[in-house]
Design an enzyme around this catalytic site. Structure first.
Site, PDB file in Angstrom:
ATOM      1  CG  LEU A   1      33.436  -8.494  10.968  1.00  0.00           C
ATOM      2  CD1 LEU A   1      32.281  -8.631   9.980  1.00  0.00           C
ATOM      3  CD2 LEU A   1      34.589  -7.710  10.358  1.00  0.00           C
TER       4      LEU A   1
ATOM      5  CG  ASP B   1      30.178 -12.856  26.074  1.00  0.00           C
ATOM      6  OD1 ASP B   1      29.703 -12.655  24.937  1.00  0.00           O
ATOM      7  OD2 ASP B   1      31.063 -13.685  26.296  1.00  0.00           O
TER       8      ASP B   1
ATOM      9  CD  GLU C   1      28.468 -17.500  19.963  1.00  0.00           C
ATOM     10  OE1 GLU C   1      29.059 -18.213  19.140  1.00  0.00           O
ATOM     11  OE2 GLU C   1      29.066 -16.785  20.793  1.00  0.00           O
TER      12      GLU C   1
ATOM     13  N   GLY D   1      38.763 -13.438  25.424  1.00  0.00           N
ATOM     14  CA  GLY D   1      38.451 -12.831  24.126  1.00  0.00           C
ATOM     15  C   GLY D   1      38.581 -11.327  24.209  1.00  0.00           C
TER      16      GLY D   1
ATOM     17  NE  ARG E   1      37.230 -11.476  19.529  1.00  0.00           N
ATOM     18  CZ  ARG E   1      37.547 -12.720  19.818  1.00  0.00           C
ATOM     19  NH1 ARG E   1      36.756 -13.440  20.591  1.00  0.00           N
ATOM     20  NH2 ARG E   1      38.666 -13.254  19.365  1.00  0.00           N
TER      21      ARG E   1
END
Lengths: 413, 413
Positions: free
Chosen positions: B298, B145, B245, B15, B300
Site C-alpha cells: 500500500l 527507500d 521491517e 520495486g 509504495r
C-alpha cells in the site's frame, strides 16, 4: 407535538468510521441552532460518559474546530463497547442515566453507532417512557459493515468502500509488475456480512480489481479456493484475491481461527490473521511468491479518501435526527432510501423504528454473488458505485491532514 | 559535443513507487519532442525487455494516455530484478544488448530504478564505450527507500512518506478511541535504511504520530523496547509504534526472522511478519489489546496520496536526463540538490557519476536519531517535510482512479 425545552447529548459508540464525526458535526451544528435546545453536550466514550457524568460542553468549542469534524477520522468524543442490560431485568444503569439526564435537564439523546447502539437507544427510550421522563431518543447510524437492517446503506460504508476499491486498484497494478508471477491476498473487514469485501470489486470499474472474491455469505471451501487461484494464476501469471475476514468453513468455524497450517502441525494459533493463513495455503499449493495484506484499521480510518457522498449523507443523518426530535419524534433511527432522479442517484432520509434496526443483520443478497461464489454481479456494482462518488476537499497543512482538536470543556449542570 | 541521431529506450527496474511512471512520462514526453531522437521505445520488464527484443513504440501511444502516467502507480512498462554480470567477466548479455541497440539504432538508454539499476547503467555504459558503440546512458533515480548516495533525496520517497505519515495520523486517532487501552504496531518498509519508517514521525507535525519509532540504523533491544512501550502505555493508556521491517538484534539477525515467540516454543517460523511478532511480544508483556498493521505494498502503490512535489521532481528527473543526453552527456544519474530560496524549499537538478551512486547506501544520519533510539530529531522533520508537500490532482472517474492504459504496440526495427 409539544415543544420540549432542554439540553441534548450526543454519544458515539462501536468501531469508528471515516465519517462518524461528520454525523456528530451534523448533530452538534444543528442542535446549536435549535431554539428549543438549551445546551449541547458530548458524552465521553459513548454511554459510559453519561454513566460517569463526564460530558463536554460543545457550546464552548470553536465552531471552526467543530466543522473540522467533517474530515476527522475515528470518534472524536471517544467510543465504547458497553452492553446495557435489559431495563426490565436490571435497571441500575438506566436509573443512573435518568439521574444524569435530570441533573443537566437533558431532553434529547442522540446515539451515533451501529446495531448495538440502536439496541441501547431502544432500551433507553423504553425506560424513559416507562418512568414518565420526557426525552426524545434518536439513533444516528454508522457502520463500515453496512449491515443495518431497513436502511439502503449506512454512513461510513461508502468511504471504507472507496478506500478499499482504490487500494485494490493500486495494489492490482503493483502485483503484476514483475514477470516472475505473484499472488496477493487482501484481507478486508466484515465478520458477518460481506459488503466491505465486495466493495473490492468496484475496482473492476476502472479495469483493475480482484480476480477472486470471497464473502462470508458463502461457505469457504479450501479445495475449490486453491483450484480457483491455480486457474487464474496459470492464465495470468498473477492473481489478486480479496477476502472477507469472516469467511467460514462448512462447519461454521472461522478460517481465520484455523489452528493447523501446512508448516505447523502442532496446532499452534497463527499470528497475523487470515491473509497470512490463506497466503501460506497458496504458497504450499503453487510454490509462487504470495503476499498477504490486511487492510486493518486503515480501511475505517482512511478519512483522506472519504467519499464526499458519504460525508454529506453522514452529516445529514445527524442533522435530520435533531430536526425530527425537535419536531416531536422519538424512538427512531434516521435511515437512507435510494432514489434515482433522471437516472441520477439521490438519497432520501427516512425514519425507522429502533427495535427493528437493532435486532436484524443485513447481508449481501445471495443473488448478487456469482454462481461460482468467487465474485459479485453487476447488481452489486450498480448498488455500491454511487456511494463512493465524490472527492472530498479535506483541509491539509504542510502536506498533512488538519483534524479537529476539541477543547473538551467539562459540562456544568 | 556532437549531435547524436538515433532512437532511445527507457526501461524501469526494481520495486515500483507511486511516481516512477511520472519519471517515465518525463523521459517519454521530452524524448518525443527532441529533434535528435528518431523513435522512443519502452522496454518490457526492464533490461529483460531489451534482452528479449520486446520493445514498445511510445510514438504509437495516445499522448493523453502517456500523460496519465503522472498519476499511475507501479511500473507501467513492467519491472525486473535481473542482475547483470560484470562485462569483463561475462559479456553475453552485453553483446545481446548491443545487437538490439544496433537493430533499432538505439543511441540513448534511460534506466529508471534504484541502486541495482544504476549499477546496470554503469556497466552498459562502460561496455558500449569499450566496443566503440556511441550510446548515451543516463540513470533516472527512483526508490521509496531514499537510500541512493549523492542525491539529497530520491523520487518516490516523498509520496511513500506522505502515505505513511497520513496513515499514521489516521490510525493514531483510531488507536485511542476506546477507554480500554490499545497498542498498535505499524510495520514500514526499509530493509537497510530507516528513511521510510522515520517518515511516520512527520505525523507529529499535525499533533499525531507514533509514540515510539525504531529504525534499522540502531540495534534493536527487546528488553528496552518492552520498557519503552510499557512506560508510554502506563502514561497514555495507548501506544502507537512505528517500526522499520529491517530492525536487527545485536547479533545482526533480523527481528522479523526470529524463530521463537512466547506462544510457540518449537521454533516454527511465524507467519505475518514483524508487526505480528512485535505485537505478540507486547501482548505477552502488557496483556492488553495489541494490533499489528503492515503497510506492505500500500505504501509504495498509494498514488492517490502521492506528493505533488514528488510527482513534479520525478517528472523533471526524467526530462533532465533526456535533455542532458541530447546535449552530449553520458554515464550520469540525475540527482537532486536542495536549495532554500527566501526560506522556501526548492529542488535543483544535478548530474552524478553512476558508479558512485551504484555502490553506496545512504542511511539516516546517527545525529538525527534521538539518544534513546526510539525517535527522530527536528532535523529529520525539517529535511522530510518539504518532500510531502502538495496535494495531487489525479484524475478520478466514478470515484475511482483513472490510470494510464498503454496500448503497448511492439516496436519494429
Amino acid at each position: 407535538m409539544s415543544q420540549l425545552i432542554g439540553a441534548c447529548v450526543i454519544a458515539q459508540s462501536g468501531g469508528p468510521t471515516a465519517v462518524i464525526n461528520a454525523s456528530a458535526c451534523g448533530v452538534i451544528e444543528t442542535a446549536l441552532k435549535e431554539a428549543s435546545i438549551t445546551a449541547v453536550y458530548g458524552a465521553d466514550h459513548g454511554i459510559t460518559g453519561i454513566l460517569n457524568d463526564l460530558l463536554y460542553d460543545m457550546g464552548k468549542e470553536d465552531p471552526a474546530e467543530i466543522h473540522l469534524l467533517m474530515n476527522t477520522p475515528s470518534s472524536e468524543l471517544g467510543s465504547c463497547r458497553y452492553k446495557m442490560a435489559d431495563p426490565e431485568k436490571d435497571d441500575r444503569d438506566y436509573k443512573r442515566i435518568l439521574e444524569i439526564f435530570k441533573k443537566y435537564n437533558i431532553r434529547y439523546f442522540f446515539y451515533n453507532g451501529g446495531n448495538d447502539s440502536m439496541d441501547t437507544c431502544s432500551k433507553v427510550s423504553r425506560y424513559m417512557e416507562s418512568v414518565g421522563y420526557e426525552c426524545r431518543v434518536m439513533g444516528v447510524p454508522k457502520t463500515i459493515d453496512n449491515d443495518l437492517f431497513g436502511t439502503d446503506h449506512c454512513p461510513g460504508y461508502g468511504s471504507a468502500a472507496k478506500y478499499i476499491a482504490t487500494s485494490v486498484a493500486e495494489v492490482s497494478r503493483d502485483n503484476r509488475v514483475y514477470p516472475t508471477g505473484s499472488v496477493c491476498v487482501m484481507e478486508i473487514m466484515g465478520r458477518h456480512a460481506g459488503w466491505l469485501a465486495a466493495s473490492a470489486a468496484l475496482a473492476s470499474v476502472c479495469g483493475e480489481g480482484p480476480d477472486l472474491l470471497y464473502l462470508p455469505e458463502r461457505v469457504f471451501d479450501k479445495e475449490q479456493f486453491l483450484k480457483d487461484v491455480k486457474a487464474v494464476y496459470e492464465k495470468k501469471n498473477s492473481c489478486l484475491i480479496a477476502v472477507s475476514e469472516g469467511i467460514q468453513y462448512a462447519d461454521g468455524s472461522f478460517v481465520s481461527e484455523a489452528k493447523t497450517s501446512a508448516t505447523d502441525g502442532f496446532g499452534h494459533a497463527q499470528l497475523g490473521g487470515l491473509a497470512a493463513i490463506l497466503s501460506e495455503m497458496v504458497k504450499q499449493e503453487l510454490g509462487c511468491k504470495v503476499r498477504g495484506i490486511e487492510l486493518s484499521l486503515l480501511q475505517r480510518a482512511g478519512a483522506h479518501l472519504a467519499s464526499q457522498t458519504d460525508i454529506d449523507e453522514a452529516y445529514q443523518a445527524g442533522s435530520e435526527a435533531v430536526r425530527h426530535a425537535c419536531a416531536g419524534i422519538t424512538g427512531k433511527m434516521v435511515g437512507f432510501e435510494r432514489e434515482y432522479i433522471d437516472g441520477k442517484y439521490s438519497c432520501k432520509y427516512v425514519l425507522l423504528p429502533l427495535d427493528i434496526v437493532a435486532n436484524t443483520e443485513k447481508k449481501v443478497p445471495a443473488e448478487w454473488i456469482t454462481e461460482a461464489g468467487n465474485g459479485v454481479t453487476k447488481e452489486f456494482i450498480d448498488y455500491a458505485l454511487p456511494l463512493i462518488a465524490g472527492e472530498n476537499s479535506r483541509p491539509v497543512e504542510n502536506g498533512l491532514p488538519r483534524f479537529a482538536n476539541l477543547k473538551k470543556v467539562k459540562a456544568e449542570a
